[in-house]
Write a protein that holds these residues in place. Sequence first.
Motif, PDB file in Angstrom:
ATOM      1  N   ARG A  95       8.343   7.119   3.541  1.00 49.13           N
ATOM      2  CA  ARG A  95       9.019   8.322   2.563  1.00 49.13           C
ATOM      3  C   ARG A  95       9.850   7.624   1.808  1.00 49.13           C
ATOM      4  NH1 ARG A  95      11.643  13.841   4.665  1.00 49.13           N
ATOM      5  NH2 ARG A  95       9.356  14.300   4.364  1.00 49.13           N
ATOM      6  N   GLN A  96       9.985   8.047   0.565  1.00 52.90           N
ATOM      7  CA  GLN A  96      10.735   7.492  -0.418  1.00 52.90           C
ATOM      8  C   GLN A  96      11.727   8.616  -1.315  1.00 52.90           C
ATOM      9  OE1 GLN A  96       9.330   5.915  -4.397  1.00 52.90           O
ATOM     10  NE2 GLN A  96       7.416   5.473  -2.933  1.00 52.90           N
ATOM     11  N   TRP A 129       7.711   7.250 -16.082  1.00 52.06           N
ATOM     12  CA  TRP A 129       8.053   5.842 -15.007  1.00 52.06           C
ATOM     13  C   TRP A 129       9.050   6.671 -13.978  1.00 52.06           C
ATOM     14  CZ3 TRP A 129      12.939   2.589 -14.716  1.00 52.06           C
ATOM     15  CH2 TRP A 129      12.738   1.708 -13.756  1.00 52.06           C
ATOM     16  N   ALA A 130       8.828   6.703 -12.983  1.00 49.97           N
ATOM     17  CA  ALA A 130       9.505   7.261 -11.744  1.00 49.97           C
ATOM     18  C   ALA A 130      10.176   6.530 -10.577  1.00 49.97           C
ATOM     19  CB  ALA A 130       8.635   8.452 -10.701  1.00 49.97           C
ATOM     20  N   PRO A 131      11.505   6.054 -11.314  1.00 44.57           N
ATOM     21  CA  PRO A 131      11.917   4.899 -10.261  1.00 44.57           C
ATOM     22  C   PRO A 131      12.196   5.537  -8.812  1.00 44.57           C
ATOM     23  CG  PRO A 131      13.418   5.604 -11.911  1.00 44.57           C
ATOM     24  CD  PRO A 131      12.131   6.315 -12.215  1.00 44.57           C
ATOM     25  N   THR A 132      12.073   4.382  -7.901  1.00 44.27           N
ATOM     26  CA  THR A 132      12.190   4.558  -6.694  1.00 44.27           C
ATOM     27  C   THR A 132      13.688   4.139  -6.422  1.00 44.27           C
ATOM     28  OG1 THR A 132      10.293   4.153  -5.701  1.00 44.27           O
ATOM     29  CG2 THR A 132      11.737   4.043  -4.326  1.00 44.27           C
ATOM     30  N   VAL A 133      14.431   5.245  -5.644  1.00 46.23           N
ATOM     31  CA  VAL A 133      15.979   4.870  -5.336  1.00 46.23           C
ATOM     32  C   VAL A 133      15.997   4.522  -4.018  1.00 46.23           C
ATOM     33  CG1 VAL A 133      18.097   5.784  -5.211  1.00 46.23           C
ATOM     34  CG2 VAL A 133      16.634   6.412  -6.811  1.00 46.23           C
ATOM     35  N   GLU A 134      15.138   5.088  -3.035  1.00 49.26           N
ATOM     36  CA  GLU A 134      15.343   4.726  -1.608  1.00 49.26           C
ATOM     37  C   GLU A 134      13.963   4.651  -0.737  1.00 49.26           C
ATOM     38  OE1 GLU A 134      15.509   4.870   2.918  1.00 49.26           O
ATOM     39  OE2 GLU A 134      14.885   6.233   1.496  1.00 49.26           O
ATOM     40  N   LEU A 135      13.527   3.419  -0.200  1.00 50.22           N
ATOM     41  CA  LEU A 135      12.179   3.864   0.486  1.00 50.22           C
ATOM     42  C   LEU A 135      12.312   3.385   1.798  1.00 50.22           C
ATOM     43  CD1 LEU A 135       8.597   2.806  -0.836  1.00 50.22           C
ATOM     44  CD2 LEU A 135       9.361   2.230   1.206  1.00 50.22           C
ATOM     45  N   THR A 136      11.711   4.089   2.863  1.00 46.61           N
ATOM     46  CA  THR A 136      11.755   3.582   4.196  1.00 46.61           C
ATOM     47  C   THR A 136      10.274   3.771   4.747  1.00 46.61           C
ATOM     48  OG1 THR A 136      13.771   4.410   4.667  1.00 46.61           O
ATOM     49  CG2 THR A 136      12.434   4.136   6.516  1.00 46.61           C
ATOM     50  N   TRP A 137       9.871   2.474   5.234  1.00 47.15           N
ATOM     51  CA  TRP A 137       8.456   2.755   5.744  1.00 47.15           C
ATOM     52  C   TRP A 137       8.339   2.041   7.365  1.00 47.15           C
ATOM     53  CZ3 TRP A 137       4.674  -0.946   6.890  1.00 47.15           C
ATOM     54  CH2 TRP A 137       4.704  -2.369   6.602  1.00 47.15           C
ATOM     55  N   HIS A 138       7.432   2.432   7.946  1.00 49.72           N
ATOM     56  CA  HIS A 138       7.237   2.124   9.396  1.00 49.72           C
ATOM     57  C   HIS A 138       5.726   1.596   9.680  1.00 49.72           C
ATOM     58  CE1 HIS A 138      10.338   5.498  10.244  1.00 49.72           C
ATOM     59  NE2 HIS A 138      10.770   4.544  10.088  1.00 49.72           N
ATOM     60  N   LEU A 139       5.497   0.314  10.377  1.00 56.12           N
ATOM     61  CA  LEU A 139       4.435  -0.219  10.624  1.00 56.12           C
ATOM     62  C   LEU A 139       3.902   0.462  11.855  1.00 56.12           C
ATOM     63  CD1 LEU A 139       2.205  -2.339  10.258  1.00 56.12           C
ATOM     64  CD2 LEU A 139       3.655  -3.959  11.389  1.00 56.12           C
ATOM     65  N   ARG A 140       3.073   0.985  12.066  1.00 56.71           N
ATOM     66  CA  ARG A 140       2.917   1.922  13.580  1.00 56.71           C
ATOM     67  C   ARG A 140       1.583   1.086  14.202  1.00 56.71           C
ATOM     68  NH1 ARG A 140       4.528   6.492  14.048  1.00 56.71           N
ATOM     69  NH2 ARG A 140       4.534   5.861  16.381  1.00 56.71           N
ATOM     70  N   ALA A 141       1.007   0.237  13.483  1.00 54.51           N
ATOM     71  CA  ALA A 141      -0.337  -0.468  14.181  1.00 54.51           C
ATOM     72  C   ALA A 141      -0.734  -1.698  13.239  1.00 54.51           C
ATOM     73  CB  ALA A 141      -1.393   0.606  14.696  1.00 54.51           C
ATOM     74  N   LEU A 142      -1.304  -2.447  14.001  1.00 48.65           N
ATOM     75  CA  LEU A 142      -1.887  -3.594  12.832  1.00 48.65           C
ATOM     76  C   LEU A 142      -3.282  -2.947  12.484  1.00 48.65           C
ATOM     77  CD1 LEU A 142      -1.061  -6.553  15.142  1.00 48.65           C
ATOM     78  CD2 LEU A 142       0.226  -5.823  13.137  1.00 48.65           C
ATOM     79  N   PRO A 143      -3.325  -2.967  11.238  1.00 49.43           N
ATOM     80  CA  PRO A 143      -4.833  -2.358  10.773  1.00 49.43           C
ATOM     81  C   PRO A 143      -6.002  -3.136  10.965  1.00 49.43           C
ATOM     82  CG  PRO A 143      -3.483  -3.316   8.932  1.00 49.43           C
ATOM     83  CD  PRO A 143      -2.710  -3.770  10.225  1.00 49.43           C
ATOM     84  N   ALA A 172       0.958  -1.177  -0.209  1.00 51.42           N
ATOM     85  CA  ALA A 172      -0.037  -0.021  -0.116  1.00 51.42           C
ATOM     86  C   ALA A 172       0.563   1.370   0.092  1.00 51.42           C
ATOM     87  CB  ALA A 172      -0.851   0.146   1.273  1.00 51.42           C
ATOM     88  N   VAL A 173       1.997   1.197   0.698  1.00 53.66           N
ATOM     89  CA  VAL A 173       2.607   2.482   1.008  1.00 53.66           C
ATOM     90  C   VAL A 173       3.501   2.963  -0.631  1.00 53.66           C
ATOM     91  CG1 VAL A 173       3.160   2.206   3.218  1.00 53.66           C
ATOM     92  CG2 VAL A 173       4.912   1.275   1.527  1.00 53.66           C
ATOM     93  N   ASP A 174       3.327   1.851  -1.362  1.00 53.39           N
ATOM     94  CA  ASP A 174       4.135   2.252  -2.734  1.00 53.39           C
ATOM     95  C   ASP A 174       2.946   1.936  -3.679  1.00 53.39           C
ATOM     96  OD1 ASP A 174       6.524   3.206  -4.365  1.00 53.39           O
ATOM     97  OD2 ASP A 174       6.658   1.107  -4.928  1.00 53.39           O
ATOM     98  N   ALA A 175       1.563   2.037  -3.667  1.00 55.79           N
ATOM     99  CA  ALA A 175       0.460   1.933  -4.545  1.00 55.79           C
ATOM    100  C   ALA A 175       0.117   2.837  -5.336  1.00 55.79           C
ATOM    101  CB  ALA A 175      -0.636   0.992  -3.999  1.00 55.79           C
ATOM    102  N   LEU A 176       0.174   4.240  -4.818  1.00 59.14           N
ATOM    103  CA  LEU A 176      -0.238   5.543  -5.603  1.00 59.14           C
ATOM    104  C   LEU A 176       0.665   5.746  -6.629  1.00 59.14           C
ATOM    105  CD1 LEU A 176      -0.733   7.647  -2.512  1.00 59.14           C
ATOM    106  CD2 LEU A 176      -2.333   6.761  -3.838  1.00 59.14           C
ATOM    107  N   PRO A 177       0.145   6.202  -7.729  1.00 54.96           N
ATOM    108  CA  PRO A 177       0.762   7.044  -8.738  1.00 54.96           C
ATOM    109  C   PRO A 177       1.807   7.959  -8.156  1.00 54.96           C
ATOM    110  CG  PRO A 177      -1.599   7.238  -9.187  1.00 54.96           C
ATOM    111  CD  PRO A 177      -1.468   6.663  -8.006  1.00 54.96           C
ATOM    112  N   PRO A 178       3.135   8.215  -8.977  1.00 56.29           N
ATOM    113  CA  PRO A 178       3.937   9.074  -8.191  1.00 56.29           C
ATOM    114  C   PRO A 178       3.394  10.423  -8.058  1.00 56.29           C
ATOM    115  CG  PRO A 178       4.951   7.914 -10.007  1.00 56.29           C
ATOM    116  CD  PRO A 178       3.601   7.442  -9.906  1.00 56.29           C
ATOM    117  N   VAL A 179       3.761  10.984  -6.763  1.00 55.90           N
ATOM    118  CA  VAL A 179       2.935  12.453  -6.791  1.00 55.90           C
ATOM    119  C   VAL A 179       3.387  13.398  -7.484  1.00 55.90           C
ATOM    120  CG1 VAL A 179       2.512  11.892  -4.168  1.00 55.90           C
ATOM    121  CG2 VAL A 179       4.604  12.795  -4.829  1.00 55.90           C
TER     122      VAL A 179
END
Length: 264
Positions: free
Chosen positions: A256-257, A205-219, A189-196
Amino acid sequence: MTKFDEATQAIRVDDTTYDVCLDDGYSIGGPLNGGYLLATVLRAVVDESPHAHPVSTSAQFLRAVTPGPATVRIERLKSGRTATMTRATLVQDGRSFIETLVTTATLDPAATPEWTDGPASLMPDLSECAKLPDPKPESNMNLNAQMELRFDPPTIGWLAGEPTGRPEARAYFRMAETQDPDPFVLALAVDALPPVVFSAGARGWAPTVELTWHLRALPAPGWLTLLGSGRLISDGWFDEDVEVWDSAGRLVAQSRQLARVGRG
């Protein structure tokens, strides 16, 4: 087991090696979606860890990954009572394609937030949101068929040549196949949107170079709300922040990517 569970399955070979088969159903015009790839890597990491949930993931995307057999190599760096730190590398044809550092922990599904800021943007009702047009079969944009996205209409004005001029994207999200969201679905989900940057007027095509994500709670079960934004577009680079809110109104993931502006 859902199709997504099968597509992200990691089969243990030994203490440090997992075999995976990367599914063409998650391709975005040829390469595979980064969130799908992280979900696959995280299956291996969580299986090897004494802790159940990937609370922090930082990934460097070295090369574009294509469908087919691959391997996840695991190196446990440190393990304690509350958290385990792991290095995981996605390898294909003898080369490293994604390098990740992952912290796993065990979250309490009954935990309630002591404090949280509300969402930065309120979404319209689901009935007022819009779908993207189905991609042409020859585009190989297979990812679209794996999930449902309903967009806040102004943020897809770029389709009609009317971008808002701001880097933003907002949508409701769920898997196309009935499945309650879990940490691996959140990785997608954190990478599912079209590039902003599309909403700022860029295309391609907007290739990701670095992506960091945090799981904050179980949905909680139900639709997720994705709120995407950016702060700076400069010299061919842009940043993208995504918040994921669940159906109970809780912030369950943040990312954030850093990516390249499209060149097409």
